[in-house]
Scaffold this motif. Sequence first.
Motif, PDB file in Angstrom:
ATOM      1  N   VAL A  25       0.785  -1.092  -0.388  1.00  0.00           N
ATOM      2  CA  VAL A  25      -0.616   0.694  -0.205  1.00  0.00           C
ATOM      3  C   VAL A  25       1.105   1.003   0.221  1.00  0.00           C
ATOM      4  O   VAL A  25       2.557   1.232   0.245  1.00  0.00           O
ATOM      5  CB  VAL A  25      -0.741  -0.244   1.223  1.00  0.00           C
ATOM      6  N   LEU A  26       0.505   2.205  -0.530  1.00  0.00           N
ATOM      7  CA  LEU A  26       1.243   3.434  -0.217  1.00  0.00           C
ATOM      8  C   LEU A  26       0.145   4.735  -0.875  1.00  0.00           C
ATOM      9  O   LEU A  26      -0.777   4.548  -0.654  1.00  0.00           O
ATOM     10  CB  LEU A  26       1.784   3.921  -0.934  1.00  0.00           C
ATOM     11  N   GLU A  27       0.211   6.099   0.030  1.00  0.00           N
ATOM     12  CA  GLU A  27      -0.934   7.747  -0.016  1.00  0.00           C
ATOM     13  C   GLU A  27       0.298   8.076  -1.106  1.00  0.00           C
ATOM     14  O   GLU A  27       1.457   8.157  -0.498  1.00  0.00           O
ATOM     15  CB  GLU A  27      -0.358   7.701   2.143  1.00  0.00           C
ATOM     16  N   LEU A  28      -0.196   9.098  -1.178  1.00  0.00           N
ATOM     17  CA  LEU A  28      -0.170  10.001  -2.117  1.00  0.00           C
ATOM     18  C   LEU A  28      -0.869  11.219  -1.917  1.00  0.00           C
ATOM     19  O   LEU A  28      -1.321  11.352  -2.177  1.00  0.00           O
ATOM     20  CB  LEU A  28      -0.484  10.004  -3.698  1.00  0.00           C
ATOM     21  N   ALA A  29       0.052  12.260  -1.444  1.00  0.00           N
ATOM     22  CA  ALA A  29      -0.492  13.860  -1.156  1.00  0.00           C
ATOM     23  C   ALA A  29      -1.192  14.223  -2.789  1.00  0.00           C
ATOM     24  O   ALA A  29      -0.822  14.406  -3.861  1.00  0.00           O
ATOM     25  CB  ALA A  29       0.634  14.523  -1.162  1.00  0.00           C
ATOM     26  N   ALA A  30      -2.388  14.752  -2.370  1.00  0.00           N
ATOM     27  CA  ALA A  30      -2.753  15.139  -4.179  1.00  0.00           C
ATOM     28  C   ALA A  30      -1.979  16.444  -4.506  1.00  0.00           C
ATOM     29  O   ALA A  30      -1.305  17.079  -4.029  1.00  0.00           O
ATOM     30  CB  ALA A  30      -4.490  16.037  -3.694  1.00  0.00           C
ATOM     31  N   GLY A  31      -2.148  16.617  -5.996  1.00  0.00           N
ATOM     32  CA  GLY A  31      -1.218  16.960  -6.889  1.00  0.00           C
ATOM     33  C   GLY A  31       0.035  16.039  -7.076  1.00  0.00           C
ATOM     34  O   GLY A  31       0.117  16.628  -8.033  1.00  0.00           O
ATOM     35  N   ALA A  60      -3.378  13.625   9.140  1.00  0.00           N
ATOM     36  CA  ALA A  60      -3.633  14.068  10.083  1.00  0.00           C
ATOM     37  C   ALA A  60      -2.791  15.109  10.582  1.00  0.00           C
ATOM     38  O   ALA A  60      -2.355  15.616  11.473  1.00  0.00           O
ATOM     39  CB  ALA A  60      -3.016  13.292  11.020  1.00  0.00           C
ATOM     40  N   TRP A  61      -1.963  15.335   9.649  1.00  0.00           N
ATOM     41  CA  TRP A  61      -1.208  16.557   9.594  1.00  0.00           C
ATOM     42  C   TRP A  61      -1.963  17.318   8.082  1.00  0.00           C
ATOM     43  O   TRP A  61      -1.993  17.515   7.654  1.00  0.00           O
ATOM     44  CB  TRP A  61       0.644  15.874   9.250  1.00  0.00           C
ATOM     45  N   VAL A  62      -1.361  18.775   8.641  1.00  0.00           N
ATOM     46  CA  VAL A  62      -1.232  19.888   7.097  1.00  0.00           C
ATOM     47  C   VAL A  62      -0.301  19.808   6.765  1.00  0.00           C
ATOM     48  O   VAL A  62       0.790  19.876   6.648  1.00  0.00           O
ATOM     49  CB  VAL A  62      -1.810  21.597   8.107  1.00  0.00           C
ATOM     50  N   ALA A  63      -0.945  21.089   5.439  1.00  0.00           N
ATOM     51  CA  ALA A  63       0.202  21.878   4.802  1.00  0.00           C
ATOM     52  C   ALA A  63       1.331  23.211   5.618  1.00  0.00           C
ATOM     53  O   ALA A  63       0.601  23.868   6.468  1.00  0.00           O
ATOM     54  CB  ALA A  63      -0.058  22.227   3.825  1.00  0.00           C
ATOM     55  N   PRO A  84      -5.803  21.643   4.971  1.00  0.00           N
ATOM     56  CA  PRO A  84      -5.660  20.516   5.139  1.00  0.00           C
ATOM     57  C   PRO A  84      -4.996  19.930   3.676  1.00  0.00           C
ATOM     58  O   PRO A  84      -4.939  19.759   2.743  1.00  0.00           O
ATOM     59  CB  PRO A  84      -6.987  20.245   5.437  1.00  0.00           C
ATOM     60  N   VAL A  85      -4.721  18.318   3.800  1.00  0.00           N
ATOM     61  CA  VAL A  85      -3.767  17.977   2.702  1.00  0.00           C
ATOM     62  C   VAL A  85      -4.801  16.346   2.606  1.00  0.00           C
ATOM     63  O   VAL A  85      -4.887  15.366   3.473  1.00  0.00           O
ATOM     64  CB  VAL A  85      -2.170  17.175   3.191  1.00  0.00           C
ATOM     65  N   SER A  86      -4.790  16.361   1.056  1.00  0.00           N
ATOM     66  CA  SER A  86      -5.992  15.038   0.668  1.00  0.00           C
ATOM     67  C   SER A  86      -4.581  14.107   0.460  1.00  0.00           C
ATOM     68  O   SER A  86      -3.764  14.627  -0.442  1.00  0.00           O
ATOM     69  CB  SER A  86      -7.117  15.854  -0.337  1.00  0.00           C
ATOM     70  N   LEU A  87      -5.036  12.937   0.916  1.00  0.00           N
ATOM     71  CA  LEU A  87      -4.166  10.962   0.483  1.00  0.00           C
ATOM     72  C   LEU A  87      -5.034  10.908  -0.614  1.00  0.00           C
ATOM     73  O   LEU A  87      -6.319  10.651  -0.548  1.00  0.00           O
ATOM     74  CB  LEU A  87      -4.238  11.350   1.513  1.00  0.00           C
ATOM     75  N   GLY A 133       4.692  14.328   8.072  1.00  0.00           N
ATOM     76  CA  GLY A 133       4.061  15.888   7.367  1.00  0.00           C
ATOM     77  C   GLY A 133       4.592  15.113   5.529  1.00  0.00           C
ATOM     78  O   GLY A 133       5.240  16.550   4.575  1.00  0.00           O
ATOM     79  N   GLY A 134       4.447  14.169   5.066  1.00  0.00           N
ATOM     80  CA  GLY A 134       5.019  13.981   3.530  1.00  0.00           C
ATOM     81  C   GLY A 134       4.812  13.046   3.305  1.00  0.00           C
ATOM     82  O   GLY A 134       4.175  12.176   4.125  1.00  0.00           O
ATOM     83  N   SER A 135       4.005  12.568   1.976  1.00  0.00           N
ATOM     84  CA  SER A 135       3.450  11.351   1.757  1.00  0.00           C
ATOM     85  C   SER A 135       4.152  10.629   0.961  1.00  0.00           C
ATOM     86  O   SER A 135       6.236  11.063   0.720  1.00  0.00           O
ATOM     87  CB  SER A 135       2.146  11.783   0.758  1.00  0.00           C
ATOM     88  N   SER A 136       4.122   9.614  -0.335  1.00  0.00           N
ATOM     89  CA  SER A 136       5.723   8.041   0.229  1.00  0.00           C
ATOM     90  C   SER A 136       5.865   9.107  -1.195  1.00  0.00           C
ATOM     91  O   SER A 136       7.075   8.495  -1.794  1.00  0.00           O
ATOM     92  CB  SER A 136       5.159   7.560  -0.140  1.00  0.00           C
TER      93      SER A 136
END
Length: 198
Positions: free
Chosen positions: A118-124, A146-149, A154-157, A191-194
């Motif tokens: 699995v992995l997470e990716l921040a929007a954009g 759960a963390w912010v920009a 807010p940050v969408s994952l 504070g960062g996606s993958s």
Amino acid sequence: MNRPGIRRRRATDLDGCVAGLAEVHRVDRYPLNWPADPHRWLREPHPARAWVAVDDDAAIVGHLAVQRVPDPAGGPLARPTAEVARLFVVPKARGLALGSALLDRARQWANKRETDLVLELAAGGAAAAALYERAGWRCVGTSTAAWVAPDGSPVSLRHYTLPHRASGSAVAPASTARRRASRPAASRSSGGSSTSIS
């Protein structure tokens, strides 16, 4: 540039990894929030395995780690699961399919252990999303981190899964990734996606 080689990360690689990560952050803003201790950020939460791409001059030009996903409080996951994290390729090494090669290394590791990824990716992260989807990853949901920009927004994952494929079998269901997407993860607090591979 010749295509860099990929090998397991060593403790002595961390300075080079941080230098590469700093370049990626400057160009791509990955990780979204620069960590207070980037060496620790790359080492935690204790990856099960990590790889680096190394060019002809022995410079680190890419990185990927996988970390085991702990069982949630509600009971064990349906299958062993690991999260792909800390994937980046420095700008000068892009276009050499290093992101795909690092992901293939993680897939081989997972298949030997009958483990879903699995992995997470921040929007954009459009380039990263395209890479994952070309490689067979499926987006199974979204959530708010759960963390912010850096600006406090807010940050969408987006949550992706790549089920383990046993020899001669069909792809496993994505129930593990759906359950994974509904709970906090260690990388969310970083504070960062993958990924940054554009």
